[in-house]
Design an enzyme around this catalytic site. Structure first.
Site, PDB file in Angstrom:
ATOM      1  N   TYR A 102      -5.005   3.087  -6.086  1.00 29.13           N
ATOM      2  CA  TYR A 102      -6.331   3.764  -5.368  1.00 29.13           C
ATOM      3  C   TYR A 102      -7.235   4.685  -6.478  1.00 29.13           C
ATOM      4  CZ  TYR A 102      -5.090   2.284  -0.644  1.00 29.13           C
ATOM      5  OH  TYR A 102      -5.068   1.624   0.489  1.00 29.13           O
ATOM      6  N   LYS A 105       7.585  -3.508  -6.437  1.00 29.76           N
ATOM      7  CA  LYS A 105       7.594  -4.748  -6.867  1.00 29.76           C
ATOM      8  C   LYS A 105       7.888  -4.827  -8.397  1.00 29.76           C
ATOM      9  CE  LYS A 105       6.015  -8.918  -5.742  1.00 29.76           C
ATOM     10  NZ  LYS A 105       6.961  -9.700  -4.727  1.00 29.76           N
ATOM     11  N   ASP A 158       7.208  -7.093  -0.414  1.00 30.37           N
ATOM     12  CA  ASP A 158       7.058  -8.228   0.598  1.00 30.37           C
ATOM     13  C   ASP A 158       8.297  -8.505   1.519  1.00 30.37           C
ATOM     14  OD1 ASP A 158       8.519  -8.753  -1.948  1.00 30.37           O
ATOM     15  OD2 ASP A 158       7.708 -10.750  -2.155  1.00 30.37           O
ATOM     16  N   ASP A 173       0.530   1.972   2.545  1.00 32.92           N
ATOM     17  CA  ASP A 173      -0.643   1.863   3.386  1.00 32.92           C
ATOM     18  C   ASP A 173      -0.290   0.445   4.221  1.00 32.92           C
ATOM     19  OD1 ASP A 173      -3.210   1.989   4.569  1.00 32.92           O
ATOM     20  OD2 ASP A 173      -4.318   1.342   2.899  1.00 32.92           O
ATOM     21  N   ASP A 214       1.173   0.256   8.212  1.00 32.47           N
ATOM     22  CA  ASP A 214       0.475  -0.536   9.448  1.00 32.47           C
ATOM     23  C   ASP A 214       1.510  -1.555   9.983  1.00 32.47           C
ATOM     24  OD1 ASP A 214      -1.937   0.700   8.784  1.00 32.47           O
ATOM     25  OD2 ASP A 214      -3.025  -1.174   9.001  1.00 32.47           O
TER      26      ASP A 214
END
Ligand SMILES: NC(=O)C1=CN([C@@H]2O[C@H](COP(=O)(O)OP(=O)(O)OC[C@H]3O[C@@H](n4cnc5c(N)ncnc54)[C@H](O)[C@@H]3O)[C@@H](O)[C@H]2O)C=CC1
Ligand SMILES: CC(C)CC(=O)C(=O)O
Length: 523
Positions: free
Chosen positions: A141, A191, A223, A247, A251
């Protein structure tokens, strides 16, 4: 206690949900002896419209000097064509960065009341309680270089995922500290099989773990983590991850809570904290009086907990939320038997409100909302219910099977009865005259085959209707019309000594205990 709080409603539903959250803030403050100096400012698209920039320096300064900041959400299609540097979202990123709020705490808790409102199965959700800790001021970000350039005549977009070890270490520490107060499990999500920066993430988190030997640490690729929170959310306690993965993962966690409208957050690490729902400005539902304000209201709860060190206020707000959802729901968490409600006295636009807006009078799971008038409760009733809620919560997690309450008048006995039923418990009155009091009984569910309903007798007793009633060894046994079984010590002033829920079947009683289920012998 005096506290200075900056309120930044932002855009879209941000203004609607903040309006409600501020009411809760004020009410909680009144009850607990706070006085608030509230400063309402604009940020995001609203600020672009007025001043041409997403955040004014004066607003940032006010936020830096406040005890806490409450933010609704920023952004919307209206501003999507603008350059990145002046988009509404920049306001939020600048606030996070300038206030040095590197840790974003996102608790995803399933309230049992909402287990049936989720699109996931109750048995998958029940008991889930995850704290996602998202790194908030670093990673992709904020990493540089970033942008879009022309290379060999082609447009190339690029961003940089960068973390230094200090940034990783401090967020790892936040996670370990938080987990020490929870179930002492941390799952670090990365990751590391593909991205060097997250390989370093894994290494540093593992190094920092040496200072927390009591914590069980695991690692998972992002994932897989997204799949696992949907597959079996109960396996997680505290999850720590990078800015972007956090983020996305949170969700997914929102669906554990029933709706993204239920997920609050606290951004901490700097001098003061910022509190905001996890969701965005929801332009698709803005102005329709259907947004769920509870994520923002729970974020106010987190403000009390993390910025003012007041856990009591946090619990009070959480309790109020549970009471509210036991009867009233916004569309996103609507369920059979609940009253669908909007949060505003009037819709903000001329558009048709709530259910009609989706072109259907059914909720997202195809159920028809119940049309009914909300019961009017006085302030005293609400306090009484809040107290009672705490008692029933404690009782439900205790080993006790029977809770006797003090004598109340008949109006309050009815409030007790209604709340007990919402908790899935049985409530009955015992005693006589001034001594008449509620007794709450936990029910057990037992499935037994072969009841012969055709041979039923109906007995009436007060406001209850029994299917079959029999006295064995001085014990009155009632198979109720709702399929539950109650054993009474005998009349008058009967005392409930056992209660079981059966879906079908019959039972045999020895020494006042149900010991065997078989065909009804009395029919
Ligand atoms: N923290 C913030 O200010 C954030 C802002 N955004 C901005 O919000 C705008 C919309 O982004 P989306 O990706 O659509 O995400 P969103 O979170 O605004 O909406 C996603 C979906 O969830 C629903 N939803 C969200 N909050 C709800 C609530 N309280 N009650 C009921 N339903 C709710 C929306 O109706 C929509 O269908 C964009 O401009 C985005 O940049 C997005 C995420 C966070
Ligand atoms: C900057 C926001 C608009 C997006 C984001 O990171 C968030 O969802 O918190």
């Amino acid at each position: 206690m005096k506290k200075k709080i900056v309120i930044l409603p932002g855009d879209g539903i941000g203004t609607e949900i903040c309006e409600q959250a501020v009411k809760v803030l004020q009410k909680t403050g009144d009850l607990l002896g706070y006085t608030f100096d509230l400063e309402h400012e604009i940020a995001g698209g609203a600020c672009i419209d007025k001043h041409g920039i997403p955040l004014q320096d004066s607003t940032l300064e006010k936020c830096k000097h406040a005890d806490a900041v409450l933010l609704g959400a920023v952004g919307g299609p209206k501003w999507e064509g603008l350059d990145f540097s002046v988009r509404p979202e920049r306001a939020l990123l600048k606030l996070r960065s300038e206030l040095q709020l590197y840790a974003n705490l996102r608790p995803a808790i399933i309230y049992s009341e909402l287990a049936d409102a989720s699109t996931l199965k109750r048995e998958v959700l029940e008991g889930a309680d995850i704290l996602v800790i998202r790194e908030l001021t670093g990673g992709i970000y904020f990493g540089k270089p970033r942008g879009v350039k022309i290379e060999d005549g082609k447009r190339v977009g690029f961003n940089t995922l960068i973390y230094n070890e200090d940034e990783i270490r401090r967020i790892a520490r936040t996670a370990f500290e938080a987990a020490m107060k929870r179930r002492k499990k941390v799952c670090s999500v990365d990751k590391a099989n593909v991205l060097e920066s997250t390989e370093l993430w894994r290494t540093v988190v593992t190094e920092e773990h040496k200072n927390y030997p009591e914590i069980e640490l695991s690692h998972m690729y992002i994932d897989n983590a997204v799949m696992q929170v949907i597959r079996n959310p109960r396996q997680f306690d505290t999850v720590v991850t990078t800015n972007m993965f956090g983020d996305i993962l949170s969700d997914a966690c929102a669906m554990i809570t029933g709706s993204i409208g239920m997920l609050p957050s606290a951004s901490v690490g700097g001098k003061n904290g910022m509190y905001e729902p996890v969701h965005g400005s929801a332009p698709d539902i803005a102005g329709q009086n259907i947004a769920n304000p509870l994520a923002t209201i729970l974020s106010v709860g987190m403000m009390f907990k993390y910025s003012f060190g007041d856990n009591n206020a946090y619990e009070m707000i959480e309790r109020a939320v549970k009471i509210a959802i036991s009867t009233h729901r916004t569309k996103d968490i609507m369920d059979t038997g609940k009253i669908e409600t909007g949060i505003l006295s009037k819709p903000r636009t001329g558009r048709p409100p709530s259910r009609k807006s989706g072109g259907s009078d059914r909720d997202r799971r195809g159920k028809k909302p119940q049309q009914s008038v909300a019961p009017k409760l006085s302030a005293d009733d609400k306090l009484f219910l809040s107290d009672l809620h705490a008692k029933l919560t404690a009782f439900s997690s205790s080993d006790e099977t029977r809770l006797e309450l003090e004598p109340y008048n008949s109006y309050k006995r009815k409030l007790v009865h209604d709340l007990a039923v919402k908790f899935g418990m049985e409530s009955a009155s015992e005693g006589e005259g001034d001594e008449r009091h509620n007794v709450i009984i936990k029910t057990e569910k037992v499935t037994v085959p072969n009841i012969d309903y055709s041979k039923k007798e109906i007995w009436n007793h007060g406001n209850r209707e029994y299917m079959v009633r029999k006295t064995i060894d001085g014990v009155d046994i009632c198979l109720n019309a709702d399929g539950s079984v109650t054993l009474y010590s005998g009349q008058p002033a009967a005392k409930i000594i056992h209660r079981k829920k059966v879906t079908t079947g019959a039972f045999k009683v020895i020494n006042s205990k149900i010991v065997e289920f078989n065909e009804p012998e009395w029919a």
